[in-house]
Design a protein around this motif. Structure first.
Motif, PDB file in Angstrom:
ATOM      1  N   ARG A   1       0.830  -1.216   0.000  1.00 57.29           N
ATOM      2  CA  ARG A   1       0.000   0.000   0.000  1.00 57.29           C
ATOM      3  C   ARG A   1       0.860   1.260   0.000  1.00 57.29           C
ATOM      4  O   ARG A   1       0.537   2.247  -0.680  1.00 57.29           O
ATOM      5  CB  ARG A   1      -0.939   0.001   1.201  1.00 57.29           C
ATOM      6  CG  ARG A   1      -2.001   1.115   1.149  1.00 57.29           C
ATOM      7  CD  ARG A   1      -3.011   0.969   2.265  1.00 57.29           C
ATOM      8  NE  ARG A   1      -4.058   1.985   2.191  1.00 57.29           N
ATOM      9  CZ  ARG A   1      -5.203   1.832   1.529  1.00 57.29           C
ATOM     10  NH1 ARG A   1      -5.445   0.713   0.881  1.00 57.29           N
ATOM     11  NH2 ARG A   1      -6.106   2.808   1.513  1.00 57.29           N
ATOM     12  N   LEU A   2       1.955   1.237   0.756  1.00 58.45           N
ATOM     13  CA  LEU A   2       2.869   2.381   0.755  1.00 58.45           C
ATOM     14  C   LEU A   2       3.430   2.613  -0.647  1.00 58.45           C
ATOM     15  O   LEU A   2       3.509   3.754  -1.117  1.00 58.45           O
ATOM     16  CB  LEU A   2       4.011   2.147   1.739  1.00 58.45           C
ATOM     17  CG  LEU A   2       3.669   2.275   3.221  1.00 58.45           C
ATOM     18  CD1 LEU A   2       4.806   1.738   4.071  1.00 58.45           C
ATOM     19  CD2 LEU A   2       3.366   3.720   3.588  1.00 58.45           C
ATOM     20  N   HIS A   3       3.811   1.545  -1.306  1.00 60.90           N
ATOM     21  CA  HIS A   3       4.341   1.674  -2.668  1.00 60.90           C
ATOM     22  C   HIS A   3       3.275   2.255  -3.586  1.00 60.90           C
ATOM     23  O   HIS A   3       3.560   3.121  -4.429  1.00 60.90           O
ATOM     24  CB  HIS A   3       4.817   0.310  -3.179  1.00 60.90           C
ATOM     25  CG  HIS A   3       5.759   0.404  -4.339  1.00 60.90           C
ATOM     26  ND1 HIS A   3       5.327   0.665  -5.617  1.00 60.90           N
ATOM     27  CD2 HIS A   3       7.106   0.296  -4.411  1.00 60.90           C
ATOM     28  CE1 HIS A   3       6.367   0.691  -6.429  1.00 60.90           C
ATOM     29  NE2 HIS A   3       7.465   0.480  -5.721  1.00 60.90           N
ATOM     30  N   GLY A   4       2.031   1.794  -3.437  1.00 65.88           N
ATOM     31  CA  GLY A   4       0.953   2.311  -4.267  1.00 65.88           C
ATOM     32  C   GLY A   4       0.648   3.781  -4.012  1.00 65.88           C
ATOM     33  O   GLY A   4       0.295   4.517  -4.935  1.00 65.88           O
ATOM     34  N   ARG A   5       0.792   4.223  -2.751  1.00 67.30           N
ATOM     35  CA  ARG A   5       0.551   5.630  -2.437  1.00 67.30           C
ATOM     36  C   ARG A   5       1.674   6.522  -2.959  1.00 67.30           C
ATOM     37  O   ARG A   5       1.422   7.640  -3.425  1.00 67.30           O
ATOM     38  CB  ARG A   5       0.420   5.808  -0.916  1.00 67.30           C
ATOM     39  CG  ARG A   5      -0.869   5.285  -0.318  1.00 67.30           C
ATOM     40  CD  ARG A   5      -2.089   6.055  -0.796  1.00 67.30           C
ATOM     41  NE  ARG A   5      -1.945   7.475  -0.576  1.00 67.30           N
ATOM     42  CZ  ARG A   5      -2.387   8.114   0.510  1.00 67.30           C
ATOM     43  NH1 ARG A   5      -3.006   7.429   1.460  1.00 67.30           N
ATOM     44  NH2 ARG A   5      -2.220   9.412   0.645  1.00 67.30           N
ATOM     45  N   LEU A   6       2.911   6.054  -2.857  1.00 62.31           N
ATOM     46  CA  LEU A   6       4.052   6.888  -3.224  1.00 62.31           C
ATOM     47  C   LEU A   6       4.390   6.806  -4.710  1.00 62.31           C
ATOM     48  O   LEU A   6       4.895   7.776  -5.277  1.00 62.31           O
ATOM     49  CB  LEU A   6       5.267   6.496  -2.388  1.00 62.31           C
ATOM     50  CG  LEU A   6       5.149   6.792  -0.892  1.00 62.31           C
ATOM     51  CD1 LEU A   6       6.304   6.159  -0.135  1.00 62.31           C
ATOM     52  CD2 LEU A   6       5.104   8.290  -0.629  1.00 62.31           C
ATOM     53  N   ARG A   7       4.137   5.669  -5.318  1.00 62.38           N
ATOM     54  CA  ARG A   7       4.411   5.500  -6.742  1.00 62.38           C
ATOM     55  C   ARG A   7       3.214   4.824  -7.392  1.00 62.38           C
ATOM     56  O   ARG A   7       3.257   3.634  -7.745  1.00 62.38           O
ATOM     57  CB  ARG A   7       5.670   4.659  -6.962  1.00 62.38           C
ATOM     58  CG  ARG A   7       6.951   5.301  -6.443  1.00 62.38           C
ATOM     59  CD  ARG A   7       8.171   4.509  -6.847  1.00 62.38           C
ATOM     60  NE  ARG A   7       8.384   4.551  -8.280  1.00 62.38           N
ATOM     61  CZ  ARG A   7       9.073   5.515  -8.915  1.00 62.38           C
ATOM     62  NH1 ARG A   7       9.596   6.511  -8.224  1.00 62.38           N
ATOM     63  NH2 ARG A   7       9.231   5.475 -10.215  1.00 62.38           N
ATOM     64  N   PRO A   8       2.107   5.559  -7.540  1.00 66.31           N
ATOM     65  CA  PRO A   8       0.887   4.956  -8.104  1.00 66.31           C
ATOM     66  C   PRO A   8       1.109   4.495  -9.538  1.00 66.31           C
ATOM     67  O   PRO A   8       1.787   5.142 -10.320  1.00 66.31           O
ATOM     68  CB  PRO A   8      -0.146   6.098  -8.037  1.00 66.31           C
ATOM     69  CG  PRO A   8       0.672   7.348  -7.949  1.00 66.31           C
ATOM     70  CD  PRO A   8       1.930   6.984  -7.222  1.00 66.31           C
ATOM     71  N   THR A   9       0.536   3.336  -9.844  1.00 66.65           N
ATOM     72  CA  THR A   9       0.618   2.776 -11.186  1.00 66.65           C
ATOM     73  C   THR A   9      -0.781   2.445 -11.667  1.00 66.65           C
ATOM     74  O   THR A   9      -1.770   2.636 -10.962  1.00 66.65           O
ATOM     75  CB  THR A   9       1.485   1.507 -11.201  1.00 66.65           C
ATOM     76  OG1 THR A   9       0.932   0.559 -10.273  1.00 66.65           O
ATOM     77  CG2 THR A   9       2.913   1.809 -10.791  1.00 66.65           C
ATOM     78  N   THR A  10      -0.851   1.952 -12.874  1.00 68.10           N
ATOM     79  CA  THR A  10      -2.140   1.556 -13.425  1.00 68.10           C
ATOM     80  C   THR A  10      -2.751   0.469 -12.561  1.00 68.10           C
ATOM     81  O   THR A  10      -2.082  -0.487 -12.173  1.00 68.10           O
ATOM     82  CB  THR A  10      -1.976   1.031 -14.862  1.00 68.10           C
ATOM     83  OG1 THR A  10      -1.330   2.027 -15.637  1.00 68.10           O
ATOM     84  CG2 THR A  10      -3.323   0.693 -15.469  1.00 68.10           C
ATOM     85  N   ALA A  11      -4.032   0.597 -12.261  1.00 72.83           N
ATOM     86  CA  ALA A  11      -4.707  -0.363 -11.398  1.00 72.83           C
ATOM     87  C   ALA A  11      -4.685  -1.759 -12.015  1.00 72.83           C
ATOM     88  O   ALA A  11      -4.856  -1.938 -13.218  1.00 72.83           O
ATOM     89  CB  ALA A  11      -6.157   0.078 -11.145  1.00 72.83           C
ATOM     90  N   VAL A  12      -4.469  -2.750 -11.162  1.00 66.51           N
ATOM     91  CA  VAL A  12      -4.480  -4.143 -11.598  1.00 66.51           C
ATOM     92  C   VAL A  12      -5.791  -4.776 -11.161  1.00 66.51           C
ATOM     93  O   VAL A  12      -6.295  -4.509 -10.073  1.00 66.51           O
ATOM     94  CB  VAL A  12      -3.292  -4.906 -10.963  1.00 66.51           C
ATOM     95  CG1 VAL A  12      -3.329  -6.375 -11.360  1.00 66.51           C
ATOM     96  CG2 VAL A  12      -1.983  -4.262 -11.381  1.00 66.51           C
ATOM     97  N   ASP A  13      -6.358  -5.612 -12.016  1.00 70.65           N
ATOM     98  CA  ASP A  13      -7.622  -6.274 -11.694  1.00 70.65           C
ATOM     99  C   ASP A  13      -7.389  -7.313 -10.607  1.00 70.65           C
ATOM    100  O   ASP A  13      -6.758  -8.343 -10.844  1.00 70.65           O
ATOM    101  CB  ASP A  13      -8.200  -6.943 -12.945  1.00 70.65           C
ATOM    102  CG  ASP A  13      -9.536  -7.630 -12.673  1.00 70.65           C
ATOM    103  OD1 ASP A  13     -10.129  -7.369 -11.610  1.00 70.65           O
ATOM    104  OD2 ASP A  13      -9.972  -8.422 -13.533  1.00 70.65           O
TER     105      ASP A  13
END
Length: 263
Positions: free
Chosen positions: A144-156
């Motif tokens: 989650r930290l990685h997603g907040r700091l380096r957001p990428t295209t959402a994965v299904d």
């Protein structure tokens, strides 16, 4: 009122966790300093103000602060009553150097879900024997930290990987007493740890550590009814000690092992 400086610190048996540090300070102020590890910080009472890379930051309610390694920072109480904080120091196996820049730019994350998960992780880390739970929670927190700091295209993530979930369940069943670390399980079933936890939870509606503890408690019930003492049952079913058995047994059955046996 005398200044308060209360601390507790320990190193749990969870990969990537360098140190757990809990503190209550009223008047103490940290000078500028650096850490070799990542600093994951939540404040339970009061607030902290600090400077990071010559910019002022703070820790209001529901904030999770992530301070990168080797970047100077200080810290001081932002309220008259000081602050009570819980800190994890994490090595680069959990958070890579690619997050240092984004963390310097935005170290304070207002994220109630993340805040709650970090609190749950601290609870798990306080109990020897709950390493699988702590490892699983930390893996999802890092994701989650990685997603907040380096957001990428959402994965299904809607469709759980059921074959993978069944492979992990078979492994947990086979290693019911001795247990298995999350990294080892991921290697054995050829999956990323975070994906493994999500696949299992999505397929069965329960996290891997919850499944393992449920199976252990179920086996403990049978042994208790056979007349074996709780301390012996704890060792025979994979619990760290009798108090570890009692805590999970009471959570799942509603009574202590001793009372259950006497019934």
């Amino acid at each position: 009122m005398a200044p308060q400086r209360e601390i507790s610190a320990w190193r749990p048996g969870v990969p990537g966790v360098v140190e757990v540090f809990h503190a209550h300070y009223t008047e103490y102020a940290y000078p500028m300093h650096v850490h070799e590890a990542w600093t994951l910080l939540i404040v339970d009472d009061g607030a902290v103000r600090y400077d990071l890379d010559r910019h002022e930051h703070g820790t209001p309610h529901d904030t999770v602060s992530l301070l990168p390694p080797h970047i100077p920072h200080n810290g001081a109480p932002a309220t008259a009553d000081g602050f009570r904080k819980r800190v994890l120091y994490l090595d680069s196996s959990r958070l890579g150097d690619d997050l240092i820049g984004p963390a310097v730019d935005g170290p304070d994350l207002v994220d109630p879900v993340l805040r709650r998960r970090v609190g749950q992780l601290h609870t798990a880390l306080a109990h020897p024997g709950d390493e699988l739970e702590a490892d699983s929670r930390l893996t999802l927190i890092a994701e989650r930290l990685h997603g907040r700091l380096r957001p990428t295209t959402a994965v299904d993530l809607a469709r759980p990987d059921r074959p993978l979930a069944y492979r992990l369940r078979e492994l947990l069943d086979a290693r019911l007493v001795e247990g298995v670390a999350l990294d080892e399980a991921a290697r054995l079933v050829h999956a990323h740890p975070a994906h493994l936890v999500r696949a299992f939870s999505g397929a069965f509606g329960i996290a891997p550590h919850q499944y393992l503890m449920s199976r252990r408690v179920d086996r403990a019930r049978r042994l208790l009814l056979d007349g074996r003492p709780p301390g012996e049952v704890a060792a025979a079913t994979g619990f760290y000690d009798q108090s570890h058995l009692t805590r999970h047994f009471r959570r799942l059955v509603g009574v202590t092992p001793g009372r259950y046996a006497r019934s």
